[in-house]
Scaffold this active site. Structure first.
Site, short mmCIF file in Angstrom:
data_model
loop_
_atom_site.label_atom_id
_atom_site.label_comp_id
_atom_site.label_asym_id
_atom_site.label_seq_id
_atom_site.Cartn_x
_atom_site.Cartn_y
_atom_site.Cartn_z
N ASP A 209 -5.82 -45.46 0.14
CA ASP A 209 -6.86 -45.06 -1.06
C ASP A 209 -8.18 -45.14 -0.78
O ASP A 209 -8.87 -45.91 -0.06
CB ASP A 209 -6.44 -46.28 -2.08
CG ASP A 209 -6.94 -46.32 -3.43
OD1 ASP A 209 -6.43 -45.01 -4.10
OD2 ASP A 209 -7.96 -47.00 -3.87
N GLU A 279 -7.15 -40.51 1.41
CA GLU A 279 -7.45 -39.86 0.08
C GLU A 279 -9.16 -39.63 -0.02
O GLU A 279 -9.84 -40.86 0.24
CB GLU A 279 -7.18 -40.79 -1.06
CG GLU A 279 -7.51 -40.03 -2.38
CD GLU A 279 -7.51 -41.07 -3.55
OE1 GLU A 279 -7.48 -40.67 -4.74
OE2 GLU A 279 -7.83 -42.23 -3.34
#
Length: 551
Positions: A209, A279
Site C-alpha cells: 500500500d 501501489e
C-alpha cells in the site's frame, strides 16, 4: 465447474503476466448470523475464484485494527482482527488456496499504522522514550501552526497536534493513521520483521500500500503549488480535494526509498517464488516512479498506478498510457487494473446512456487482458457490477463522509459480493450486512450467471482461458500499429506465436485495413466477439474486438 488445477505459471517468475484477483475480506462472504465477511468465508468461496482461471488472490487488510479506515489503520501487524477470524483461519485459507492452485498475496500497509498501535502509544509519551522518533514528529512554527504546508489526502493538514509532546505528528491519511519514520533504521527492521512473519506463514507475496509514501523530506520543505495540470495524468485524489493543488515533491517519493525497497527485496529473495506489487500514487510522475522501483531485479517485482483508473476508456488514452510504460519503464514491469477498492467501478465509469452494461464489461476485460503486463481484477468485476449508490446515512468510509456530497467516497465499490439472487442479501449474509446490497447487484449474482452462455461471468472464464492458452498474451513483446485514433491495434509476439489485436472502443462501427507489413494467417475466435474479416479488412461493431495469428 473446475475447482482445482495446476498453477498456470510456476517458478520465480510466476508473477510476470499473472492475473491477480483482489478480495475485499469484509465484503466477500459472511458466516451465518454476521453481516461482515471473514477469512472462513473467503475459504468457502475460493473454488469460485479458482474457476475463473486467475493465478493469485490479493487480500485487502485483515490485520488487527480499530477499523477507522477499514483495516488500513493497523494496530498489530502480526495478528488477525477478530472481525475476520484467527491466525488458524488464515492458515487454513492459505492451504486451501494453494490446493486450488492459487497464490496468496496480502496487503502490507507499512507507511503508517493506527494510533492504537503500541509503537505509537509509546512514541507519543515523551520526546526521549525508546520509540520517540519511530514516527514523524516536528515542532510548530513560532506562531503555533503546523511545520509546513503538507496536506492529508483525507482532507486538511497532514499534521496533528499532540498535547503531551507539544509537537505535531504527520499523517498522510486520517489523524488516527500516523506515518512511520522510515529514516530510522530500527523502524525499517521492525517492519521487515512483520513481512517475515507472513512469509513464514506461506504467503506468496505482498501488495504494498502507498509504496512511494514511505519516506518524507527530512528538511520538511513546503510543497510548491501545482503550476500546471498534466493532461491525462493520473490524479492521487479527486479534484474536489485540495490535495491536487500541490506538487508533492517533499511529502513522498523520496530517493531514500530505493535503498529500503532493496532491503525488502533481499528479504523476499530468501524465500522461493515470492513477489511484490507496489501501489504508486504519484500523479504525473507515476510511471517515472514505477520505472525506478521495478528496474532490475533488486527492488519491486511490479507496480500499478492510477493511470487506467480514470473515466477515460478510449483508444487514445490507453495508447498513451501503454506507450508511456513501454518507453519510461521498459526495464520494469507494470500491473494493469481498471477497478479496485478505492475507485468507482469501471463499468460505471466507462458506460454512457444507452450502452449495454454487459458489452462494456466484456470489452473492458478483453482489452485489459491483451495488454503487456500483469493484471489485477477486483471482486464483482466478473459479474459486471456497477458502482452502488450509497445513502449518506449508510456510509462507512471516512473519506466519503469528509467530502460529501462532491465526493461520495469508496463504499460504492465495497458493497458485498452477490452469490445467490434468491436470497435477501444476495447470499453474502443472513442478516443485514455492513453495507447495503443493491437490488441491481443481487439480480446479477453468481448463481444467475453460472453456466449461462453470454453472461459476463462466462466471458471472464472464457477470456482468461484464452489468455492462458496463448503465451504471447502473457509474455510477448508489444507493438502498436499506426491507425485512426478511434481504434486500438497492436501485435503480441512470443517465440513462434504472433497475434494481432484490434479493438474498437467507440460506439459506432469501424473498419480496420490490415497493413501490408502484417500477414494474417487465421482469425481466432476471441470469446464474446464476432467481427467480420474479408480481404484484409476487419469490420468491427461498436465495442468490438478482433484477434488473429500473423506471420
Amino acid at each position: 465447474m473446475a475447482t482445482s488445477g495446476p498453477i498456470k505459471k510456476s517458478g520465480a517468475d510466476w508473477w510476470r503476466g499473472a492475473v491477480i484477483y483482489q478480495i475485499y475480506p469484509r465484503s466477500y462472504q459472511a458466516p451465518d448470523g454476521s453481516g461482515s465477511g471473514t477469512l472462513k468465508g473467503i475459504t468457502r468461496r475460493l473454488p469460485h475464484v479458482a474457476s475463473l482461471g486467475v493465478d493469485a488472490i490479493w487480500l485487502s487488510p485483515f490485520f488487527k485494527s480499530p477499523m477507522a479506515d477499514m483495516g488500513y489503520d493497523v494496530s498489530d501487524y502480526c495478528d488477525v482482527d477478530p472481525l475476520f477470524g484467527t491466525l488458524s483461519d488464515f492458515d487454513e485459507m492459505v492451504a486451501e488456496a494453494h490446493r486450488l492452485g492459487l497464490k496468496v498475496m496480502v496487503d502490507q500497509v507499512i507507511s503508517h499504522s493506527s494510533d492504537q498501535h503500541p509503537w505509537f502509544k509509546e512514541s507519543r509519551t515523551s520526546r526521549d522514550n525508546p520509540k520517540a522518533d519511530w514516527y514523524i514528529w516536528a515542532d510548530p512554527k513560532p506562531d503555533g501552526t503546523a511545520p509546513n504546508n503538507w496536506l492529508s489526502i483525507f482532507g486538511g493538514p497532514a499534521w496533528e497536534w499532540d498535547g503531551v509532546r507539544r509537537q505535531y505528528y504527520m499523517h498522510n491519511f486520517l489523524t488516527s493513521q500516523p506515518d512511520l519514520n522510515f529514516h530510522n533504521p530500527d523502524v525499517q527492521d521492525a517492519l521487515l520483521d512483520t513481512v517475515k512473519f507472513w512469509l513464514e506463514r506461506g504467503v506468496d507475496g505482498f501488495r504494498l500500500d502507498t509504496v512511494n509514501y514511505y519516506f518524507h523530506d527530512k528538511l520538511l520543505r513546503d510543497n510548491p503549488p501545482m503550476q500546471i495540470q498534466v493532461e491525462g495524468a493520473a490524479q492521487d485524489a479527486p479534484d474536489t480535494n485540495p490535495y491536487t493543488y500541490q506538487n508533492h515533491l517533499y511529502d513522498k517519493t523520496q530517493p531514500e526509498n530505493i535503498a529500503f525497497l532493496k532491503r525488502l527485496r533481499a528479504l523476499l529473495d530468501q524465500y522461493e517464488d515470492r513477489a511484490t506489487v507496489g501501489e504508486v500514487g504519484d500523479g504525473y510522475r507515476s510511471l517515472e516512479t514505477v520505472a525506478a522501483y521495478t528496474a532490475g531485479d533488486d527492488k519491486l517485482h511490479m507496480c500499478y498506478t492510477f493511470d487506467l483508473l480514470s473515466p477515460d476508456f478510449s483508444a487514445a488514452h490507453i495508447r498513451k498510457c501503454v506507450t508511456a510504460v513501454e518507453t519510461q519503464a521498459s526495464n520494469g514491469w507494470i500491473c494493469w487494473a481498471f477497478s479496485n477498492h478505492d475507485v468507482q467501478r469501471h463499468v460505471t465509469r466507462f458506460m454512457q446512456p444507452g450502452d449495454s452494461q454487459d458489452r462494456v464489461a466484456k470489452i473492458a476485460l478483453t482489452t485489459l487482458l491483451s495488454l503487456r503486463g500483469s493484471v489485477c481484477l477486483y471482486q464483482g468485476e466478473e459479474l459486471g457490477l456497477t458502482e452502488a449508490d450509497i445513502a449518506y446515512e449508510d456510509l462507512q468510509d471516512p473519506y466519503g463522509m469528509r467530502f460529501w456530497p462532491a465526493f461520495k467516497g469508496r463504499d460504492g465499490c465495497r458493497t458485498p459480493m452477490v452469490w445467490e439472487a434468491g436470497q435477501l442479501y444476495g447470499g453474502f449474509s443472513t442478516v443485514k450486512p455492513w453495507l447495503p446490497v443493491p437490488e441491481e447487484h443481487r439480480i446479477r449474482a453468481v448463481d444467475v450467471q453460472q453456466g449461462l452462455a453470454g453472461s459476463v461471468l462466462s466471458h471472464y472464464r472464457d477470456t482468461l482461458a484464452f489468455r492462458a492458452s496463448h503465451p504471447a498474451m502473457t509474455e510477448g513483446d508489444f507493438h502498436f500499429l499506426q491507425v485512426n485514433q478511434d481504434l486500438l491495434a497492436f501485435t503480441r509476439r512470443q517465440g513462434d506465436q504472433a497475434l494481432l489485436f484490434v479493438f474498437n472502443l467507440t460506439r459506432e462501427g469501424q473498419s480496420f485495413i490490415v497493413p501490408d507489413t502484417v500477414s494474417v494467417k487465421e482469425q481466432l475466435a476471441l470469446p464474446g466477439f464476432k467481427p467480420g474479416f474479408d480481404g484484409g479488412v476487419v469490420k468491427l461493431d461498436g465495442f468490438d474486438a478482433f484477434c488473429a495469428t500473423i506471420g
